[in-house]
Design a protein around this motif. Structure first.
Motif, PDB file in Angstrom:
ATOM      1  N   ASN A  37       0.793  -1.232   0.000  1.00 35.02           N
ATOM      2  CA  ASN A  37       0.000   0.000   0.000  1.00 35.02           C
ATOM      3  C   ASN A  37       0.818   1.272   0.000  1.00 35.02           C
ATOM      4  O   ASN A  37       0.313   2.341  -0.350  1.00 35.02           O
ATOM      5  N   ILE A  38       2.084   1.223   0.365  1.00 35.20           N
ATOM      6  CA  ILE A  38       2.838   2.457   0.577  1.00 35.20           C
ATOM      7  C   ILE A  38       4.212   2.358  -0.078  1.00 35.20           C
ATOM      8  O   ILE A  38       4.824   1.278  -0.130  1.00 35.20           O
ATOM      9  N   GLY A  39       4.682   3.494  -0.592  1.00 31.52           N
ATOM     10  CA  GLY A  39       5.963   3.531  -1.303  1.00 31.52           C
ATOM     11  C   GLY A  39       7.146   3.623  -0.370  1.00 31.52           C
ATOM     12  O   GLY A  39       7.949   4.555  -0.465  1.00 31.52           O
ATOM     13  N   GLN A  40       7.251   2.662   0.541  1.00 35.59           N
ATOM     14  CA  GLN A  40       8.396   2.592   1.445  1.00 35.59           C
ATOM     15  C   GLN A  40       9.311   1.460   0.968  1.00 35.59           C
ATOM     16  O   GLN A  40       9.052   0.300   1.225  1.00 35.59           O
ATOM     17  N   PRO A  41      10.379   1.802   0.245  1.00 35.38           N
ATOM     18  CA  PRO A  41      11.245   0.749  -0.296  1.00 35.38           C
ATOM     19  C   PRO A  41      11.886  -0.083   0.803  1.00 35.38           C
ATOM     20  O   PRO A  41      12.160   0.411   1.904  1.00 35.38           O
ATOM     21  N   ASP A  42      12.124  -1.373   0.496  1.00 35.34           N
ATOM     22  CA  ASP A  42      12.867  -2.217   1.424  1.00 35.34           C
ATOM     23  C   ASP A  42      14.352  -2.239   1.058  1.00 35.34           C
ATOM     24  O   ASP A  42      15.145  -2.924   1.695  1.00 35.34           O
ATOM     25  N   ILE A  43      14.719  -1.475   0.018  1.00 37.17           N
ATOM     26  CA  ILE A  43      16.119  -1.325  -0.374  1.00 37.17           C
ATOM     27  C   ILE A  43      16.863  -0.592   0.748  1.00 37.17           C
ATOM     28  O   ILE A  43      16.380   0.406   1.282  1.00 37.17           O
TER      29      ILE A  43
END
Length: 396
Positions: A37-43
């Motif tokens: 749902n949210i543009g929080q990268p796991d990079i």
């Protein structure tokens, strides 16, 4: 009791964050949630960025200049010059995230009641920024059938009124992942010049472009110095969402001096976050090569999996890390909440963003969702399988 303002009542809820209470309850019940749902990268954030905050000689955490630390703006100008955008540090104002940059810009170039034309669907908070500044959003509607391509320029022409002050695009797009071609950018630039309008480009995803395509900025167009404004941020580029550092870039001196007055009123952007952002500019190019390859692989995995679900239609993004999917349902808001409250597959479920919040046109996008491919491929495959099974149950 005293009443709140009309502006306060009109301020929309975030379509991305409004489901958080339901997600928290699902977690309390023992469910595992795949967050699409949210543009929080796991990079991972580059290590040199984290080291710059951990290891520095700061003894007093003081204000910076209102327009941002000089050395950071100078390095930022060099970054733009290397991407064929000829600006100097004097053409840059550092802001507390791209959100503040847009609010400062709207306040600087538009009065309450003025209009901004935005290609729709668009980043949901554009509505919040326009509400906060009293500006009216006029949508230029794009369609999933043609991959959310820019509408014919005649569509924009018909939307222009004496109240129109600007055209706003996001390139590459959030929530669609659409990448504007050089031809499209030049057409919009010509339109802005002919009608004496500002052309504003939110370019926070400029580094994430796929399929051999190239990002083309509005500030690469000759003759646009007085009309073009770029909104930018480190949040997605370096996986630094929590830094809250953005920038506003323009060669229009009147715009910049006006924006600076708003920047002075809030004193300065955060100092430690600027130190981190300056260090980020030393990140090697190989970082983006690896990150782009990872996002491309994730995109391909996600799109293939979605296309394999009966009744699902999906637009293929060429940039950023989002896509819009049309589902065989009537109400994506209800479906998204149902996924958290009433459904799980072996103790797991998914969180998605209903797409209606990315439209200002009423009742449009009600059967669409935005999916962020910010998870690894294994998680994306598990998440899409949960979606597939959930749709079977929900339809029945």
């Amino acid at each position: 009791m005293p009443k709140i303002s009309t502006k306060g009542r009109l301020m929309p809820e975030s379509p991305i964050r409004k489901l958080v209470p339901f997600a928290e309850k699902a977690i309390e019940q023992g469910k595992y949630i795949y967050h699409l749902n949210i543009g929080q990268p796991d990079i991972k954030t580059p290590q040199n960025v984290l080291d710059a905050v951990k290891n520095n000689s700061v003894e007093i955490l003081s204000y910076s200049r209102s327009e941002g630390i000089n050395s950071y703006r100078q390095k930022l100008a060099k970054y733009y010059q290397d991407t064929n955008i000829n600006v100097s540090d004097k053409d840059i104002i550092v802001t507390t995230g791209a959100s503040e940059a847009l609010i400062f810009l709207f306040s600087s170039i538009m009065d309450p009641g003025d209009e901004v034309i935005i290609a729709e669907p668009f980043y949901a908070n554009y509505i919040a920024f326009s509400t906060a500044t009293g500006v009216k959003v006029v949508p230029a509607v794009c369609n999933i059938e043609d991959n959310f391509a820019l509408p014919d320029i005649e569509v924009f022409e018909k939307l222009i009124t004496p109240k129109t002050k600007a055209i706003l695009i996001c390139n590459p797009g959030n929530p669609t992942g659409y990448l504007y071609s050089e031809e499209e950018i030049r057409k919009l630039s010509d339109l802005a010049l002919r009608n004496d309008l500002f052309l504003v480009a939110d370019e926070v995803y400029r580094e994430f472009v796929y399929d051999g395509e190239k990002h083309f900025s509005i500030l690469e167009v000759e003759g646009m110095d007085e009309h073009a404004v770029i909104i930018d941020s480190v949040s997605k580029r370096y996986s630094m969402c929590g830094a809250r550092i953005g920038s506003l870039v323009s060669k229009n001196k009147t715009v910049m001096s006006t924006v600076l007055k708003f920047a002075q009123a809030r004193l300065s952007p955060p100092t430690y976050a600027q130190i981190a952002s300056e260090a980020a500019l030393d990140t090697p190019k190989s970082y983006f090569t690896e990150v782009n390859a990872e996002y491309l692989s994730r995109r391909n995995t996600l799109i293939k999996a979605l296309e394999g679900i009966e009744g699902v239609k999906v637009a293929k993004p060429k940039g950023a890390f989002y896509c819009i999917a049309e589902l065989p349902i009537n109400d994506a808001d209800h479906f998204a909440q149902w996924l958290l409250e009433d459904f799980d597959l072996d103790g797991e479920t998914i969180m998605i963003a209903p797409a209606s919040g990315f439209y200002s046109t009423p009742l449009v996008g009600k059967n669409q969702v935005r999916i962020a491919y910010v998870l690894n491929k294994e998680s994306l495959l598990k998440a899409t399988n949960i979606l597939k099974e959930a749709l079977k149950v929900y339809k029945n």
